[in-house]
Design an enzyme around this catalytic site. Structure first.
Site, PDB file in Angstrom:
ATOM      1  N   HIS A 244       0.850  -1.193   0.000  1.00 29.48           N
ATOM      2  CA  HIS A 244       0.000   0.000   0.000  1.00 29.48           C
ATOM      3  C   HIS A 244       0.882   1.239   0.000  1.00 29.48           C
ATOM      4  O   HIS A 244       1.885   1.290   0.716  1.00 29.48           O
ATOM      5  CB  HIS A 244      -0.907   0.007   1.230  1.00 29.48           C
ATOM      6  N   SER A 245       0.532   2.221  -0.821  1.00 33.01           N
ATOM      7  CA  SER A 245       1.282   3.468  -0.898  1.00 33.01           C
ATOM      8  C   SER A 245       2.741   3.165  -1.281  1.00 33.01           C
ATOM      9  O   SER A 245       2.984   2.443  -2.243  1.00 33.01           O
ATOM     10  CB  SER A 245       1.176   4.222   0.432  1.00 33.01           C
ATOM     11  N   MET A 246       3.714   3.664  -0.543  1.00 33.13           N
ATOM     12  CA  MET A 246       5.113   3.408  -0.873  1.00 33.13           C
ATOM     13  C   MET A 246       5.493   1.950  -0.672  1.00 33.13           C
ATOM     14  O   MET A 246       6.525   1.497  -1.176  1.00 33.13           O
ATOM     15  CB  MET A 246       6.012   4.303  -0.024  1.00 33.13           C
TER      16      MET A 246
END
Length: 980
Positions: A169-171
Site C-alpha cells: 500500500h502506498s510506498m
C-alpha cells in the site's frame, strides 16, 4: 504601459482566485465514501516472527496475523500450510493495516470447500515517512528481502519451495516492486499487487535519495522485464483486453526477460484519493492496472487510507488470491499457481471482467416459454419475477442501416443469458425455438449500478454476426426463474445516429454547447468521442438532463475510456432527480507526443435508461479543471515561490531608501510585482533552445500548457505577499512571544540568551560557527532552525529599535516644527517677538545644513525588505530540510545514522548568511547589475530544472546566498585595497 500593468495585475489577482477556488473545491466537493467497513470476527492477534540478520534493524519487525486464538503462536515453531502473503505498509503506515485483508481471507477460508487458506504476514516499518524522505527506502528494501528469505525458510520443508505474493500500500507497493531488482529474490515472487502506489515517479521529489531509489529500480527493471509504453497508435478503447507485451513474448516463446514470469498488478483509488493522484498509480512494467471504480463488485472510489479497509475491495483482492491458489497433490499445503498466463486471465476476470473468448454450446428443448420479437425497441419487465425460464428470440435479419444492437439484462447475475442460434419451428405449437445455442457472454459487459439491480449489457454488430455465423437466424435472450424484478431492454439502431464527435472546448468558451436536443424513447446507448483532450487538468462537464421518465428514479451509467492509458477506465452513475445530472470527463495522464486524438479520441459511452428521454449538453468545466490543476501541479509551487523571491531580491539588493523615511519601514517593498511572469514565458522559449542545442542538461519534460505555469506562478506571488506580511506582523507584534518560545525550546535563561544575541549581533561570524557546528553535529535541519530563530530575533530587535528611533524623530520634528502660539494680547512685548525671530532663524539654518548634507541610506539590518526576503529564503530551505530532520529525530532513539542529503547546501547557506551579517550587507556598491543577471539566471534554472525535482531548490538557494556574500566581500576587499 499603464494598460499592460493593469492587465498584469488583473491576471495575477484572477489566477490567485482560481487557485484558491480550485483548492476549496478539491477538498470540499468530494464524492461520498461508499466503502463498507471490514469487521473482525475474532480478536486480531500479531505473532512476532524472528528475522534472520534483523538485529541491524532494531525498529523494524515481522508479524504473522491470526485471530481468536488465546495462546501465542510462533510460525517458526509451527508447521505453516497456507500460501504465504506479505503485506508491506507505506508512508506512515502501520503493520496493523493488514487486518482487513487478512480477516476477509480467514472468513473466506472457512467457507472454501477445497481447503484453500492463506498465511498473511505484515511488516512493521515504525510508521516511517518514506514518501517524504528517501533515506528510509533502502533500509526498508533490505529488510523486506530479509523477511522474504525468513518466510521462505519457514516453508522450506515442502517438496517445492512456494512462491510469495506481495501486497503493498502506498510506498509499500514501490518497495515490493523494487525487490525484483535482486533476481535471487525475484524468482520467488509470484504476484505483486500495489494499492494506490506512485510506481514510476514519486508524488513529491524531495531529496536525492528518493530520486536515486526510483532511478535504480527503473534501470534494473528495464533490463529484467518487458516494459509497456504507449505509442502514437495505441488505442486501448478498441482492444480493452489485449495482452501485455511480457505475456505475448512468453506465449510466443520469444526471448523473454527474466522477470516476466512475475505478475504485476496495480490499482488506483480514483477521485477520492487526494494524496496519490490516479496518473501515478500505473507503471510501464505492469501487466494489469485497474481503478477501483471500474473493478467488478467494487465500483467505487477509495481515498488513500480507506483503500486498505474497504470491504468490497478487500473481497476482490482475496477473491483473486484464492482463485490462483491450489491444494498440492499430497494435500499437505497450499501454494500459488506459477502459470502466469492463467493467473493473468484470473486477474482480468477479477479486476477488469474481460470478454470470455471460450464459447460453449447449450442445448434447449422445445418445452418452455418461447417468444419471438421483431421490434426495434423492446422494454420487457416482470415486476413479480418469473416462475419458469423465459426465452425471447430476436431476429437478425434487419434493414441494412440497422446494424447495431444494444441488449441489456436487469437482475440477471452471473448466469448465461445471451446466445446466438438457428431457430426452427415447433411442430406441435408452431412457435420458433432453438434446439441448441452458442453463448455470447464474452460480449457482455457488467455495469456498476451501486446498490440497485445489477445491469449487464452487450453491444452487438448484427452485420458481423451474420457474416461470422451464417446459419444463425436469431439472438436468444434467456431470463432465469427469479423472485425479484427481472427483465431486459433491446435497442436496434443505426450507428451513425448514436455516435457524436466533439472537440475539447477552449478554456475561454463560456457557453453550454448542445450535444443532443432530445433522445428517443427507448434509447439505450450513445457514444461521444472527444478529440483534443490532452492535458490532465482539462475537464468537460456533460449534462444528461432527464426530460420525462416513467419511473421517479432513473439510471444512467457513463463509461470513460482514455485510449493511451490502459487500465484507467472509469464509471460514473446518475440515478435520481435529486442528484445533479452531470458527469465529468478528464484524462489521468498527459497525451504521448505526436499522438493523434482525432483518430484516437477519448470515448464516453452513455448507457441510458430506455424509459426516459434526455437532453444532453456539454461545457468546459472550470470548477473541475481548477481542482484538477491544483491536484496535479501543487508540487510546482515551491519552485515558483523561490523564483518569485529571487526576482524580488534582485530588485531589493540595489534599492536603498533613506534613513528616517516611511518607505524604509515597509519590508514588503518589491513584492507588489509582476515582472517574474516574464521569466515564465521566457523559459518556454529557452527550453526549446536548450533541447535543440544539446549543450546544457535537458530540462524537465513537463510539456503542459503555459496556462498552468501562469496560475501556479501567480499563486506563488500571492503566497510571497502573504508570507511577507505575516513576517512583518511577527516582527512588529509577536517578536517577544517568539523570543519566549525560543527560550522554552532551547531551555536557555534570559540572561544567557541576551548575551548570545548581543554577541551574534555584534560579531555575526560566531553565529555562523555555531549553526554550522550544530548542522554537522546533528543534521542540517537543526542548524537551519537555530539560524532561523536567531536571525528572526536579530531582525526583530533591529526593527523595533529602528521603529522607536523613527517615531521619536518624527515626534521631535513635529515639536520643533510646530509654530509658536500667536498671542492676540495687545500687551505683547517686543522681547517675545525678537525671541521668536531668533528661533526661526536657527531652524532655517539647521534645515539648510540638513539639505546640504547627503541623506544616510539604509544598510545592514536597517534594509528590512532585503533581510525579510533572505529570512523567507532561509525558511524555504528549512522546510525543504524538514523531512530529513524528522527522520534524524526519530532515528536517534535507535542509534541509526541516516544520510543527510542537504547538508552541504545548508552549510553554504549558513556560512554565507553569517558573512552577510558580518559585512552589514547590503552596502551601496558597484556591480549590482551583474548580480541581477545572476539572479535572473537562477530564476530560470528554477523553472527549468526544479519544478518536479524539488530537492534541487536547496542548491539554487545556496547559490543565491553564496553569490550575495561573494559580491559584498569582493566589494569591501576591493575598497580596502584601493585605499592602500
Amino acid at each position: 504601459m499603464f494598460m499592460f500593468r493593469n492587465c498584469a495585475v488583473l491576471l495575477v489577482i484572477g489566477s490567485i482566485c482560481c487557485f484558491i477556488y480550485g483548492l476549496f473545491r478539491l477538498h470540499v466537493e468530494v464524492e461520498p465514501n461508499a466503502c463498507r467497513m471490514t469487521y473482525m470476527f475474532g480478536e486480531p492477534m500479531f505473532a512476532k516472527v524472528g528475522v534472520r540478520d534483523g538485529d541491524q534493524y532494531p525498529n523494524y519487525a515481522l508479524y504473522y496475523y491470526y485471530e481468536g486464538l488465546r495462546q501465542p503462536l510462533d510460525p517458526l515453531k509451527r508447521r505453516m500450510t497456507g500460501a504465504p502473503v506479505i503485506f508491506v505498509p507505506g508512508n506512515a503506515g502501520s503493520y496493523k493495516q493488514v487486518r482487513s485483508l487478512a480477516s476477509v481471507a480467514l472468513r473466506k477460508a472457512m467457507s472454501n470447500d477445497a481447503g484453500i487458506h492463506l498465511d498473511y504476514y505484515t511488516i512493521d516499518y515504525d510508521e516511517e515517512l518514506s514518501a517524504l524522505y528517501g533515506g528510509y527506502l533502502h533500509r526498508q528494501q533490505s529488510y523486506l528481502k530479509l523477511c522474504i528469505r525468513t518466510i521462505l525458510s519457514i516453508y522450506e520443508g515442502r517438496t517445492e519451495q512456494p512462491s510469495i505474493v506481495l501486497i503493498g500500500h502506498s510506498m509499500g507497493g514501490k518497495l515490493a516492486q523494487s525487490v525484483l531488482v535482486d533476481p535471487a529474490i525475484g524468482q520467488h515472487i509470484n504476484t505483486i499487487i500495489s494499492i494506490s502506489t506512485p510506481l514510476d515517479q514519486p508524488v513529491l521529489n524531495l531529496d536525492t535519495q528518493l530520486e536515486e531509489f526510483y532511478d535504480q529500480t527503473d534501470a534494473v527493471l528495464s533490463k529484467l522485464r518487458t516494459a509497456t509504453v504507449p505509442t502514437m497508435t495505441t488505442n486501448v478503447c478498441d482492444s480493452l483486453h489485449q495482452r501485455p507485451p511480457s505475456v505475448q513474448r512468453m506465449a510466443s516463446q520469444d526471448s523473454s526477460a527474466r522477470l516476466d514470469n512475475v505478475l504485476l498488478i496495480s490499482t488506483g483509488g480514483g477521485n477520492r484519493d487526494l494524496l496519490v493522484r490516479p496518473g501515478l498509480t500505473s507503471s510501464r512494467f505492469n501487466d494489469l492496472h485497474a481503478m477501483t471504480s471500474a473493478i467488478p463488485k467494487v465500483s467505487l472510489s477509495c481515498d488513500h487510507l480507506s483503500a486498505v479497509w474497504c470491504l468490497q475491495f478487500m473481497q476482490a483482492i482475496n477473491r483473486f488470491l484464492f482463485s490462483v491458489a491450489y491444494v498440492r497433490e499430497d494435500r499437505s499445503s497450499i501454494a500459488f499457481g506459477t502459470n502466469k498466463q492463467r493467473n493473468l486471465q484470473t486477474a482480468l476476470s477479477t479486476f477488469v471482467k474481460p470478454r470470455r473468448r471460450q464459447q460453449n454450446t447449450v442445448r434447449f428443448g422445445a418445452a418452455g416459454n418461447w417468444h419471438e420479437e421483431r421490434r426495434l425497441v423492446i422494454n420487457k419487465y416482470f415486476t413479480n419475477g418469473l416462475k419458469g425460464t423465459f426465452f425471447d428470440l430476436i431476429g437478425l435479419q434487419r434493414q441494412e442501416r440497422y446494424r447495431k444492437a444494444a441488449i441489456e439484462a436487469l437482475n440477471v447475475d452471473d448466469e448465461d443469458w445471451l446466445f446466438g442460434c438457428s431457430a426452427e419451428d415447433n411442430n406441435k405449437t408452431g412457435q420458433l425455438y432453438c434446439e441448441k445455442a452458442t453463448s455470447l457472454m464474452h460480449l457482455v459487459q457488467w455495469l456498476p449500478n451501486e446498490d440497485r439491480e445489477p445491469r449487464s449489457i452487450a453491444l452487438l454488430d448484427l452485420h458481423n454476426l451474420r457474416k461470422t455465423y451464417v446459419h444463425w437466424t436469431h439472438l436468444l435472450v434467456r431470463l432465469p426463474p427469479s423472485a425479484k424484478r427481472i427483465g431486459y431492454n433491446l435497442d436496434i439502431y443505426d450507428p451513425k445516429e448514436r455516435v457524436t464527435d466533439i472537440k475539447m472546448p477552449r478554456w475561454y468558451t463560456m457557453a453550454k454547447l448542445p450535444l443532443i436536443n432530445e433522445t428517443l424513447q427507448g434509447t439505450l446507448h450513445h457514444r461521444v468521442r472527444i478529440s483534443e483532450m490532452v492535458d490532465p487538468y482539462q475537464s468537460i462537464r456533460v449534462i444528461v438532463e432527464p426530460l420525462q421518465c416513467i419511473n421517479p428514479e432513473y439510471r444512467v451509467t457513463a463509461r470513460i475510456c482514455v485510449p493511451w492509458a490502459a487500465g484507467f477506465e472509469r464509471f460514473q452513475t446518475l440515478k435520481s432527480f435529486d442528484q445533479k445530472p452531470q458527469l465529468y470527463v478528464n484524462v489521468p495522464t498527459l497525451v504521448p507526443r505526436h499522438y493523434n486524438t482525432t483518430l484516437n479520441p477519448v470515448t464516453l459511452e452513455l448507457y441510458l435508461d430506455p424509459t426516459c428521454r434526455y437532453r444532453i449538453s456539454y461545457e468546459y468545466s472550470y470548477s473541475s479543471a481548477l481542482s484538477r490543476l491544483v491536484l496535479e501541479f501543487y508540487g510546482w509551487l515551491p519552485a515558483h515561490l523561490v523564483c518569485v523571491l529571487l526576482i524580488v531580491l534582485r530588485k531589493q539588493v540595489e534599492t536603498f531608501y533613506d534613513v528616517g523615511t516611511f518607505r524604509s519601514l515597509r519590508p514588503y517593498v518589491g513584492y507588489l510585482q509582476y515582472t517574474s511572469l516574464y521569466i515564465v514565458t521566457a523559459c518556454r522559449l529557452l527550453k526549446k533552445l536548450i533541447i535543440s542545442s544539446r549543450v546544457f542538461p535537458e530540462p524537465e519534460p513537463l510539456d503542459y500548457s503555459i496556462n498552468v505555469s501562469i496560475v501556479i506562478h501567480c499563486a506563488a506571488i500571492a503566497l510571497s505577499l502573504l508570507a511577507t506580511l505575516g513576517t512583518w506582523l511577527a516582527l512588529t507584534l509577536y517578536g517577544n512571544a517568539f523570543y519566549r518560545l525560543a527560550l522554552r525550546i532551547t531551555r536557555l535563561s534570559q540572561a544567557t540568551s541576551n548575551v548570545m544575541i548581543s554577541i551574534m549581533t555584534h560579531l555575526p561570524i560566531t553565529y555562523g560557527i555555531l549553526t554550522i557546528a550544530t548542522a554537522m553535529g546533528t543534521c542540517s535541519g537543526v542548524g537551519l532552525l537555530l539560524a532561523f530563530v536567531f536571525y528572526f530575533l536579530m531582525l526583530s530587535n533591529a526593527y523595533k529599535d529602528y521603529l522607536e528611533d523613527f517615531l521619536w524623530q518624527k515626534a521631535a520634528n513635529l515639536v520643533r516644527g510646530k509654530p509658536s502660539a500667536v498671542t492676540e494680547q495687545e500687551d505683547a512685548t517686543e522681547e517675545q517677538n525678537e525671541e521668536q525671530n531668533a528661533l526661526k532663524q536657527n531652524d532655517e539654518q539647521k534645515q539648510q545644513q540638513q539639505e546640504e548634507e547627503e541623506p544616510e541610506a539604509c544598510v545592514g539590518l536597517q534594509n528590512f525588505s532585503f533581510h525579510v526576503t533572505l529570512l523567507l529564503m532561509l525558511f524555504v530551505q528549512l522546510l525543504l530540510n524538514a523531512p530529513s530532520s524528522l527522520a534524524w529525530l526519530r532515528s536517534r532513539r535507535h542509534g541509526i545514522n541516516l544520510p543527510d542529503p542537504s547538508l552541504y547546501p545548508s552549510i553554504v547557506v549558513l556560512a554565507s548568511l553569517s558573512l552577510l551579517l558580518q559585512l552589514r550587507a547590503p552596502q551601496k556598491c558597484q556591480g549590482y547589475w551583474m548580480l541581477s543577471i545572476a539572479f535572473y539566471i537562477l530564476a530560470g534554472v528554477v523553472l527549468l530544472y526544479c519544478q518536479a525535482a524539488i530537492y534541487r531548490l536547496t542548491y539554487v538557494i545556496a547559490g543565491a546566498f553564496a553569490l550575495l556574500s561573494a559580491h559584498q566581500s569582493l566589494w569591501i576587499l576591493w575598497g580596502r585595497v584601493s585605499r592602500v
